[in-house]
Motif scaffolding. Structure first.
Motif, PDB file in Angstrom:
ATOM      1  N   ASN A 153       0.831  -1.198   0.000  1.00 52.42           N
ATOM      2  CA  ASN A 153       0.000   0.000   0.000  1.00 52.42           C
ATOM      3  C   ASN A 153       0.870   1.254   0.000  1.00 52.42           C
ATOM      4  OD1 ASN A 153      -2.722   1.285   0.501  1.00 52.42           O
ATOM      5  ND2 ASN A 153      -1.600   2.097   2.257  1.00 52.42           N
ATOM      6  N   GLU A 154       0.662   2.117  -0.965  1.00 53.17           N
ATOM      7  CA  GLU A 154       1.213   3.479  -0.972  1.00 53.17           C
ATOM      8  C   GLU A 154       2.688   3.580  -0.621  1.00 53.17           C
ATOM      9  OE1 GLU A 154      -1.241   5.878   1.545  1.00 53.17           O
ATOM     10  OE2 GLU A 154      -2.928   5.781   0.189  1.00 53.17           O
ATOM     11  N   HIS A 235      -0.820   5.515  -4.179  1.00 56.75           N
ATOM     12  CA  HIS A 235      -1.403   6.797  -3.796  1.00 56.75           C
ATOM     13  C   HIS A 235      -1.046   7.783  -4.904  1.00 56.75           C
ATOM     14  CE1 HIS A 235      -1.366  10.670  -1.588  1.00 56.75           C
ATOM     15  NE2 HIS A 235      -2.173  10.111  -0.716  1.00 56.75           N
ATOM     16  N   ASN A 276      -5.380   4.892  -4.830  1.00 54.97           N
ATOM     17  CA  ASN A 276      -5.867   5.587  -3.643  1.00 54.97           C
ATOM     18  C   ASN A 276      -5.846   7.079  -3.946  1.00 54.97           C
ATOM     19  OD1 ASN A 276      -5.839   3.088  -2.479  1.00 54.97           O
ATOM     20  ND2 ASN A 276      -4.426   3.610  -0.818  1.00 54.97           N
ATOM     21  N   GLU A 321      -8.976   2.938  -2.554  1.00 55.98           N
ATOM     22  CA  GLU A 321      -9.316   3.829  -1.443  1.00 55.98           C
ATOM     23  C   GLU A 321      -9.670   5.179  -2.028  1.00 55.98           C
ATOM     24  OE1 GLU A 321      -6.520   4.627   1.761  1.00 55.98           O
ATOM     25  OE2 GLU A 321      -5.895   2.523   1.731  1.00 55.98           O
ATOM     26  N   TRP A 359     -12.945   4.454   1.291  1.00 58.74           N
ATOM     27  CA  TRP A 359     -12.180   4.395   2.546  1.00 58.74           C
ATOM     28  C   TRP A 359     -12.908   5.229   3.577  1.00 58.74           C
ATOM     29  CZ3 TRP A 359      -8.195   1.563   4.375  1.00 58.74           C
ATOM     30  CH2 TRP A 359      -7.690   1.939   5.621  1.00 58.74           C
TER      31      TRP A 359
END
Ligand code: BGC
Length: 411
Positions: A153-154, A235, A276, A321, A359
């Motif tokens: 994630n990110e 992201h 995201n 997200e 999210w």
């Protein structure tokens, strides 16, 4: 046409450390014990209450759910696997399947096992192999119950908070001015050691290692399970500009630095991309925006620009997200509606978007800010653990039921 594609995935997301409770064997829990970040403790106790939470997701019409696996539970000591925890996550996946909710698993969402953090985490040259071994193990154990995996994630958020801003573990801060007054700064030796210009070099190393870690994990997973969909969750900040060519150049450079440098390193080892979206930044813009409880601009339509930035990688995109902190729930419904309207525009323009996961499903631990920020479709009372569905969640449900924004406008 108003409708989204048939089989579009609608749902919400969570992450292990933010909702499960009692993930004590992690670098974040250690940082909390050291007084550097708020303690997490029991939180929403999702570890024990996932069935109740998935019942709510079902009631709200969701057909997809993204969650993450806590590495420290699966590999509490280096090279030792905890099969009871594998069984736990198998039960979680079965609970989703039983409700016809498609799982999207993220293998690592920011928190590290203590042993890995102590030996240098992603600064270490062998981190990619260590990470890939963990990812391949989990994918082998869970791959019969889940098709969609993201390795991480990110990566950019993780590296910049940990090595540039110094607000997250391992709290290293890029601060060129520290060289000037280092002797009389009055800071402890430790914090001095973690400041200065060196974190900038470490940041670059960490980002490179994260891309390598993904690539190694992808290769290992696919070697034994070629049918799994393996991607990364990125992201994306949508940098844009007014008419001024200088501002356009700034936006171009910023998009390159934040999004494309990492994506180019992994572009040949992804089957899909998780997007995201939370931020935009328009250079040369004087507009005043309403703010979320995080003090972030309310600009849901920026998701269109973020999706567009990812099209060059020519992979299916899942919105993994997007959402806002809004304790009073007065802005969430409109925000979700606009975000989905912009997503539809992207689809109409031929962008291959396959799902939308808000999210977050439930209120959670917002990292260094603790539990004060409410992103959830569902509110959590941390004393009683009572779950309360917020009104905006029903607006989202209307959109899901209509598979698009209903004629009433969705808010
Ligand atoms: C992260 C989440 C976080 C959310 C809101 C994302 O960057 O993946 O863990 O809670 O943003 O800040």
């Amino acid at each position: 046409m108003k409708s989204f594609p048939k089989n579009f995935y609608w749902g919400a997301a969570t992450a292990s450390y933010q909702v499960e409770g009692w993930n004590e064997n992690t670098d974040w829990a250690q940082a909390a014990r050291d007084g550097k970040v708020p303690p997490a403790g029991r939180l929403a106790d999702h570890y024990h209450r996932y069935e109740e939470d998935f019942d709510i997701a079902k009631e709200l019409g969701h057909n997809a759910h993204r969650f993450s696996i806590e590495w420290a539970r699966i590999e509490p000591e280096e090279g030792k696997w905890d099969f009871a925890e594998i069984e736990h996550y198998r039960a979680v996946l079965k609970a989703l399947r039983a409700r016809n909710i498609e799982p999207f698993v993220t293998l690592w969402h920011f928190t590290l096992p203590q042993w890995f953090a102590k030996r240098g985490g992603f600064e270490r040259a062998d981190a990619p192999q260590v990470f890939a071994r963990y990812c391949a193990f989990v994918a082998k154990e869970l791959g019969d119950l889940c098709t969609h995996f993201s390795t991480m994630n990110e990566p950019n958020v993780y590296a910049s908070n940990g090595w540039l801003r110094g607000s997250w573990p391992p709290f290293k801060r890029f601060a060129a001015t520290d060289f000037v007054s280092i002797t009389n700064s009055g800071r402890t030796y430790e914090s001095r050691a973690n400041r200065g210009i060196r974190p900038l070099f470490l940041y670059r190393r960490v980002l490179r290692n994260l891309a390598r870690a993904h690539n190694e994990a992808y290769t290992l997973i696919k070697a034994s399970q070629p049918n799994l969909d393996v991607g990364v969750v990125k992201h994306v900040i949508y940098f844009h500009a007014n008419w001024n060519p200088y501002n356009m150049l700034r936006a171009w450079v910023a998009n390159r630095m934040w999004t494309h440098v990492y994506m180019r390193r992994v572009r040949h080892t992804i089957d899909s991309i998780g997007l995201n979206y939370y931020f935009h930044k328009k250079f040369g813009d004087r507009a005043e925006y309403d703010k979320t409880d995080m003090d972030w601009d309310i600009y849901p339509e920026g998701i269109y620009g973020s999706l567009k930035l990812l099209t060059r990688y020519r992979k299916p995109i899942f919105i993994s997200e997007a959402g806002l902190a809004d304790r009073t729930d007065t802005r969430r419904a409109a925000y979700i509606t606009e975000q989905i309207r912009a997503t539809k525009r992207a689809l109409d323009d031929g962008i291959d978007v396959r799902g939308h996961m808000y999210w977050s499903l439930i209120d959670n631990y917002e990292w260094a800010l603790g539990t004060q920020k409410c992103f959830g479709l569902v509110a959590i009372n941390y004393d009683t653990l009572e779950r309360t569905i917020r009104p905006s969640a029903w607006v989202y449900k209307d959109i899901i039921d209509a598979n698009g924004i209903p004629d009433s406008g969705g808010k």
